[in-house]
Design an enzyme around this catalytic site. Structure first.
Site, PDB file in Angstrom:
ATOM      1  CD  GLU A 185      -3.039  -0.991   2.273  1.00  0.00           C
ATOM      2  OE1 GLU A 185      -3.023  -0.002   3.041  1.00  0.00           O
ATOM      3  OE2 GLU A 185      -3.927  -1.857   2.318  1.00  0.00           O
ATOM      4  CD  GLU A 231      -3.307  -5.831   4.294  1.00  0.00           C
ATOM      5  OE1 GLU A 231      -4.152  -5.022   4.718  1.00  0.00           O
ATOM      6  OE2 GLU A 231      -2.086  -5.613   4.318  1.00  0.00           O
TER       7      GLU A 231
HETATM    8  C1  FCB Z   1      -4.182  -2.020   5.670  1.00  0.00           C
HETATM    9  C2  FCB Z   1      -2.784  -2.334   6.144  1.00  0.00           C
HETATM   10  C3  FCB Z   1      -2.723  -3.383   7.214  1.00  0.00           C
HETATM   11  C4  FCB Z   1      -3.849  -3.245   8.213  1.00  0.00           C
HETATM   12  C5  FCB Z   1      -5.174  -3.143   7.492  1.00  0.00           C
HETATM   13  C6  FCB Z   1      -6.366  -3.059   8.414  1.00  0.00           C
HETATM   14  O1  FCB Z   1      -4.210  -0.738   5.166  1.00  0.00           O
HETATM   15  O2  FCB Z   1      -1.993  -2.760   5.059  1.00  0.00           O
HETATM   16  O3  FCB Z   1      -1.466  -3.304   7.835  1.00  0.00           O
HETATM   17  O4  FCB Z   1      -3.628  -2.177   9.039  1.00  0.00           O
HETATM   18  O5  FCB Z   1      -5.172  -2.037   6.641  1.00  0.00           O
END
Ligand code: FCB
Length: 472
Positions: A163, A370
């Site tokens: 990110e 994620e």
């Molecule tokens: C993302 C991050 C991760 C975590 C999630 C909830 O932005 O990559 O580390 O904090 O959100």
């Protein structure tokens, strides 16, 4: 709903969020150590000093990973643990930690997916300008080369950055993440240097390990919607946020150029003269997969009066906007339901995002690196955590992934965020994303119902109903 044997199920964590042992065995300070120790920066002043103490308890955590039956596990390397100042000699104790962990994962039949940068920049590099300084990209490439040399075949897939949107804009524009700077031009410089870091690192890894090395990057692409899809002004608001939030990364990484409209929107701030000859060719590298992190959708509208309210992303309020260059764009609160982060639950946004990416980059495999949810979990009298909302969230998002695949998207895997409750950045320990509960007083781990449910999914490769949550 069945997932084929080739579809990989995993879970994800990040070094600073779980490891603790912040000053042990030669680890240097990172920008998140500095930031979290700054009064007022994080909820309750929480820091990652101890976190889940994974550095000492990783064997126990590996036991959970194998008991869950995960195909793969996404972790990140703490740069300052392996190279304390970000340049120069490696810290052998830090390298040994990851070598042992990776060996143990592989011995247990779990594919390690390794992210090189999940936000914990060595503080020394920040002191020299951080991501606003081009040298940081060069240092990152050298760090990547060293990791490829040291860890090599132990790693299944290398992810350069997690990110970069957050690193650049939350770190340097809105200041709600480390290093907490509020300098819009520095944020754009950071965007470019992160892109460059990605490209140079990809090349460095392949120089060491060969062209077949699996290299990826993880982006948090914003799934954008216009408040009024029939309004040209609202659609232009979407265009602006798409440019600064999404295409600032996909443009150079996947298409070899910054978008013209991004350059035009930000022309009042910078001429982008920090993009040097050769950079764009260096940034665009073949990828084994694009990592997609998805939590919620983002709705925007044109703000004729210039009154732009803060977005719905749940990030801590800040005087500055992360949306550098955006002009008269307001963020509209999405319809609920919401998670504990205040993020709206919208699985259909994931289907749309995956199909959009597949349409634009047809040959590029996609992986959800994620997806998950924070909820206000409670331990019941019988010791169980009945986190049915989290189970429903994951169930519905996996159904959304399956829908995208049915419609042709090439999605290869899914990593649930997160294995453990952990240090949720500026929110500290107040937001719990784990499928395994961590008691932050005793550091004891307990499976929530969602962990039992995920293990059932892994055993059967078929999406169990939400009602099948909980121990067998
Ligand atoms: C993302 C991050 C991760 C975590 C999630 C909830 O932005 O990559 O580390 O904090 O959100």
């Amino acid at each position: 709903m069945t997932f084929g044997p080739g579809f990989r199920f995993g879970s994800a964590t990040a070094a600073y969020q779980i490891e603790g042992a912040a000053s042990e065995d030669g680890r240097g300070p990172s920008i998140w150590d500095t930031y979290s120790h700054t009064p007022g920066a994080t909820e309750y002043g929480d820091t990652g000093d101890v976190a889940c103490d994974h550095y000492h308890r990783w064997r126990e955590d590996l036991g959970h990973i194998t008991a869950l039956g995960l195909d793969c596990y996404r972790l990140s390397i703490s740069w300052p643990r392996v190279q304390p100042g970000g340049t120069g000699a490696l810290n052998e104790a830090g390298v040994a930690f990851y070598r042992d962990l990776l060996d143990a994962l592989r011995a247990a039949g779990v594919e390690p997916w390794v992210t090189l940068y999940h936000w914990d920049l060595p503080q020394e590099l920040e002191d020299a300008g951080g991501w606003a300084n081009r040298d940081t990209a060069l240092a990152f490439a050298e760090y990547a080369r060293l990791m490829a040399t040291e860890l090599g075949e132990r790693v299944h897939t290398w992810t350069t950055l997690n990110e970069p949107w957050c690193s650049a804009y939350l770190g340097y524009a809105s200041g709600v993440h480390a290093p907490g700077r509020t300098e819009p031009v520095a944020a754009l410089r950071a965007v470019h240097h992160l892109n460059l870091a990605h490209g140079l690192a990809a090349t460095a890894i392949r120089d060491v390990l060969g062209a077949q090395a699996r290299v990826s990057v993880t982006l948090n692409l914003h799934a954008l919607r216009a408040a009024d899809p029939g309004s040209a002004a609202d659609l232009d608001a979407v265009r602006q946020i798409d440019a600064v939030g999404n295409r600032a990364f996909t443009g150079p990484m996947l298409e070899g150029a910054y978008p013209d409209d991004l350059l035009a929107d930000t022309a009042g701030l910078t001429a982008w003269d920090f993009v040097l000859p050769g950079d764009l060719a260096a940034i665009r590298q073949p990828l084994a997969a694009l990592g997609v992190n998805y939590y919620a959708t983002t709705m925007v509208r044109h703000a004729p009066d210039g009154d732009t309210t803060s977005d719905n992303s749940g990030h801590r309020e800040s005087a500055s906007s992360p949306w550098v260059g955006a002009d008269r764009v307001a963020f509209v609160t999405e319809p609920g339901p919401y998670t504990e982060m205040g993020w709206n639950i919208a699985p259909e946004g994931l289907t749309a995002l995956l199909l959009d990416l597949h349409g634009r980059y047809p040959g590029l495999p996609l992986v959800i690196t994620e997806n998950g949810a924070a909820f206000d979990d409670h331990v019941d009298a019988d010791g169980r955590v009945r986190d049915v909302q989290r189970v429903a969230y994951v169930h519905d998002h996996l159904a959304a992934v399956a829908a995208a695949m049915d419609a042709g998207a090439d999605v290869r895997g899914y990593f649930l965020w997160s294995l453990l409750d952990n240090f949720e950045w500026a929110w500290g320990y107040s937001r719990r994303f784990g499928i395994i509960r961590v008691d932050f007083d005793t550091l004891e781990r307990t499976w929530k119902d969602s962990a039992h449910w995920y293990a059932r999914l892994l055993a059967g490769r078929t999406l169990p109903p939400v009602s099948a949550a909980g121990p067998a």
